[in-house]
Design a protein around this motif. Sequence first.
Motif, PDB file in Angstrom:
ATOM      1  N   UNK A  56     -21.755  15.354 -26.038  1.00  0.00           N
ATOM      2  CA  UNK A  56     -21.073  14.620 -27.091  1.00  0.00           C
ATOM      3  C   UNK A  56     -19.622  15.084 -27.118  1.00  0.00           C
ATOM      4  N   UNK A  57     -18.693  14.132 -27.149  1.00  0.00           N
ATOM      5  CA  UNK A  57     -17.270  14.466 -27.111  1.00  0.00           C
ATOM      6  C   UNK A  57     -16.461  13.440 -27.888  1.00  0.00           C
ATOM      7  N   UNK A  98     -17.502   9.467 -31.294  1.00  0.00           N
ATOM      8  CA  UNK A  98     -17.857  10.284 -30.134  1.00  0.00           C
ATOM      9  C   UNK A  98     -18.466   9.396 -29.052  1.00  0.00           C
ATOM     10  N   UNK A  99     -18.426   9.892 -27.837  1.00  0.00           N
ATOM     11  CA  UNK A  99     -19.183   9.312 -26.742  1.00  0.00           C
ATOM     12  C   UNK A  99     -20.303  10.296 -26.413  1.00  0.00           C
ATOM     13  N   UNK A 100     -21.300   9.862 -25.679  1.00  0.00           N
ATOM     14  CA  UNK A 100     -22.410  10.743 -25.317  1.00  0.00           C
ATOM     15  C   UNK A 100     -23.370  10.998 -26.454  1.00  0.00           C
ATOM     16  N   UNK A 101     -23.492  10.059 -27.382  1.00  0.00           N
ATOM     17  CA  UNK A 101     -24.349  10.217 -28.561  1.00  0.00           C
ATOM     18  C   UNK A 101     -25.778  10.541 -28.130  1.00  0.00           C
ATOM     19  N   UNK A 102     -26.233  11.751 -28.459  1.00  0.00           N
ATOM     20  CA  UNK A 102     -27.527  12.247 -27.984  1.00  0.00           C
ATOM     21  C   UNK A 102     -28.737  11.581 -28.653  1.00  0.00           C
ATOM     22  N   UNK A 103     -28.591  11.093 -29.855  1.00  0.00           N
ATOM     23  CA  UNK A 103     -29.735  10.504 -30.564  1.00  0.00           C
ATOM     24  C   UNK A 103     -29.976   9.045 -30.194  1.00  0.00           C
ATOM     25  N   UNK A 104     -29.150   8.507 -29.310  1.00  0.00           N
ATOM     26  CA  UNK A 104     -29.318   7.106 -28.905  1.00  0.00           C
ATOM     27  C   UNK A 104     -30.482   6.993 -27.927  1.00  0.00           C
ATOM     28  N   UNK A 105     -31.214   5.911 -28.043  1.00  0.00           N
ATOM     29  CA  UNK A 105     -32.300   5.667 -27.087  1.00  0.00           C
ATOM     30  C   UNK A 105     -31.741   4.811 -25.957  1.00  0.00           C
ATOM     31  N   UNK A 106     -30.894   5.432 -25.147  1.00  0.00           N
ATOM     32  CA  UNK A 106     -30.205   4.715 -24.078  1.00  0.00           C
ATOM     33  C   UNK A 106     -30.016   5.664 -22.906  1.00  0.00           C
ATOM     34  N   UNK A 107     -30.069   5.133 -21.701  1.00  0.00           N
ATOM     35  CA  UNK A 107     -29.826   5.982 -20.534  1.00  0.00           C
ATOM     36  C   UNK A 107     -28.378   5.863 -20.061  1.00  0.00           C
ATOM     37  N   UNK A 108     -27.550   5.167 -20.839  1.00  0.00           N
ATOM     38  CA  UNK A 108     -26.126   5.096 -20.549  1.00  0.00           C
ATOM     39  C   UNK A 108     -25.361   5.738 -21.703  1.00  0.00           C
ATOM     40  N   UNK A 109     -24.125   6.141 -21.460  1.00  0.00           N
ATOM     41  CA  UNK A 109     -23.330   6.757 -22.511  1.00  0.00           C
ATOM     42  C   UNK A 109     -22.979   5.729 -23.580  1.00  0.00           C
ATOM     43  N   UNK A 110     -23.242   6.073 -24.821  1.00  0.00           N
ATOM     44  CA  UNK A 110     -22.922   5.200 -25.941  1.00  0.00           C
ATOM     45  C   UNK A 110     -22.211   6.008 -27.020  1.00  0.00           C
ATOM     46  N   UNK A 111     -21.600   5.287 -27.930  1.00  0.00           N
ATOM     47  CA  UNK A 111     -20.795   5.900 -28.976  1.00  0.00           C
ATOM     48  C   UNK A 111     -21.521   5.916 -30.321  1.00  0.00           C
ATOM     49  N   UNK A 120     -17.516  19.056 -31.838  1.00  0.00           N
ATOM     50  CA  UNK A 120     -17.970  18.630 -30.515  1.00  0.00           C
ATOM     51  C   UNK A 120     -16.822  18.864 -29.537  1.00  0.00           C
ATOM     52  N   UNK A 121     -17.074  18.647 -28.256  1.00  0.00           N
ATOM     53  CA  UNK A 121     -16.023  18.777 -27.255  1.00  0.00           C
ATOM     54  C   UNK A 121     -15.025  17.637 -27.415  1.00  0.00           C
ATOM     55  N   UNK A 122     -13.881  17.741 -26.763  1.00  0.00           N
ATOM     56  CA  UNK A 122     -12.894  16.668 -26.757  1.00  0.00           C
ATOM     57  C   UNK A 122     -12.613  16.263 -25.318  1.00  0.00           C
TER      58      UNK A 122
END
Length: 135
Positions: A56-57, A98-111, A120-122
Amino acid sequence: PIPETNPEKGWKYFSSSIYYITAVKTNWEKSRDDCRKRGADLLIINSREEQFGRNEAWLGLTDAVTEGVWKWVDGSALTTEFWAKGEPNNYENDDCAITGFKKASSNILVWADFPCGHPVFGICEKRLTGYSKLD
């Protein structure tokens, strides 16, 4: 040929920009300050290919000025969006993204929208002048 890694330690090249992922988790404002000290700003995403990393960033995207009106740090309007399902939801007065939202049910990067004080990181982006995208 342009190398994938910039001579400045830790910077990665893609298209007509170089990118730096911070090593320390911090809030949105401190992440942006860190990027500015590096002669850059928080990441502005213009395509699916420009999304990278697995953590997440922070993105250079906020609706702090007008709730629900998302703007990039350069003042441009949001035209390319990769929100997770149900986002942005302003759950905790979330004004930063943020990008890389960990709680998303997706195999691609989502916000997702997040509280700006969350650590989080930047991802810093520095646009290069004099270069054009290689096809």
